[in-house]
Design a protein around this motif. Structure first.
Motif, PDB file in Angstrom:
ATOM      1  N   LYS A  57      -1.560   7.533  -1.037  1.00  0.00           N
ATOM      2  CA  LYS A  57      -2.432   8.166  -2.021  1.00  0.00           C
ATOM      3  C   LYS A  57      -2.115   7.746  -3.452  1.00  0.00           C
ATOM      4  O   LYS A  57      -2.809   8.147  -4.381  1.00  0.00           O
ATOM      5  CB  LYS A  57      -2.357   9.682  -1.886  1.00  0.00           C
ATOM      6  N   ARG A  60       0.852  -1.192   0.000  1.00  0.00           N
ATOM      7  CA  ARG A  60       0.000   0.000   0.000  1.00  0.00           C
ATOM      8  C   ARG A  60       0.886   1.239   0.000  1.00  0.00           C
ATOM      9  O   ARG A  60       1.669   1.444   0.913  1.00  0.00           O
ATOM     10  CB  ARG A  60      -0.907   0.002   1.227  1.00  0.00           C
ATOM     11  N   GLY A 105      -1.602   4.235  -4.448  1.00  0.00           N
ATOM     12  CA  GLY A 105      -2.404   3.041  -4.695  1.00  0.00           C
ATOM     13  C   GLY A 105      -1.739   1.799  -4.144  1.00  0.00           C
ATOM     14  O   GLY A 105      -0.769   1.878  -3.384  1.00  0.00           O
ATOM     15  N   ASN A 106      -2.235   0.637  -4.541  1.00  0.00           N
ATOM     16  CA  ASN A 106      -1.768  -0.650  -4.026  1.00  0.00           C
ATOM     17  C   ASN A 106      -1.263  -1.551  -5.144  1.00  0.00           C
ATOM     18  O   ASN A 106      -1.843  -1.565  -6.234  1.00  0.00           O
ATOM     19  CB  ASN A 106      -2.907  -1.390  -3.315  1.00  0.00           C
ATOM     20  N   ALA A 115      -5.332   4.570  -5.846  1.00  0.00           N
ATOM     21  CA  ALA A 115      -6.075   5.140  -4.722  1.00  0.00           C
ATOM     22  C   ALA A 115      -7.049   6.192  -5.244  1.00  0.00           C
ATOM     23  O   ALA A 115      -7.014   6.578  -6.417  1.00  0.00           O
ATOM     24  CB  ALA A 115      -5.100   5.754  -3.717  1.00  0.00           C
ATOM     25  N   LYS A 116      -7.911   6.673  -4.358  1.00  0.00           N
ATOM     26  CA  LYS A 116      -8.970   7.600  -4.747  1.00  0.00           C
ATOM     27  C   LYS A 116      -8.418   8.828  -5.454  1.00  0.00           C
ATOM     28  O   LYS A 116      -8.966   9.269  -6.469  1.00  0.00           O
ATOM     29  CB  LYS A 116      -9.767   8.015  -3.510  1.00  0.00           C
TER      30      LYS A 116
END
Length: 128
Positions: free
Chosen positions: A77, A74, A79-80, A111-112
């Motif tokens: 901000k 992770r 992402g993964n 990520a968002k």
């Protein structure tokens, strides 16, 4: 800034006799390597370019190590990252072994903040 795209003809793989259709495809606008990123980061903070490059190299090595352990990596901000696999379907659970694994890949789930970036892009058609 706009993302440049071009049009490409493509056949329907399910019906090779069908006429081609045209689709939009991104035209890459160059690439950025670790050294350039390290230089950019060093210009935005008090860390030297060499230190930034060392951190980026360590990050790369640690991401690879953790993925090899089967862990999800992770990155806040950003992402993964996660390893995924596909396997042959077998009749019983006891039949499934490592030999049933056909392919592996690395998944990136943005990520968002990264997903929101996609909502605000603009596009420009490449000149012929």
């Amino acid at each position: 800034m706009s993302i440049i795209y071009k049009t490409l003809p493509r056949k329907n793989p399910q019906d090779m006799a069908a006429p081609e259709k045209f689709y939009a495809a991104v035209v890459a606008n160059g690439s950025v390597d670790f050294e350039t990123l390290a230089e950019q980061i060093s210009n935005q903070c008090t860390v030297t370019e060499t230190d930034c490059l060392a951190v980026l190299n360590a990050l790369e090595q640690n991401i690879v190590y953790e993925l090899k352990q089967g862990r999800i990596v992770r990155l806040g901000k950003l992402g993964n990252f996660q390893v995924s696999l596909s396997s042959t379907g077998l009749s019983t659970a006891d039949e499934v072994s490592a030999q049933a694994i056909k392919a592996t890949r690395i998944l990136f789930r943005p990520a968002k903040k990264m997903r929101n970036l996609l909502k605000n892009l603009s596009f420009r058609k490449a000149s012929s």
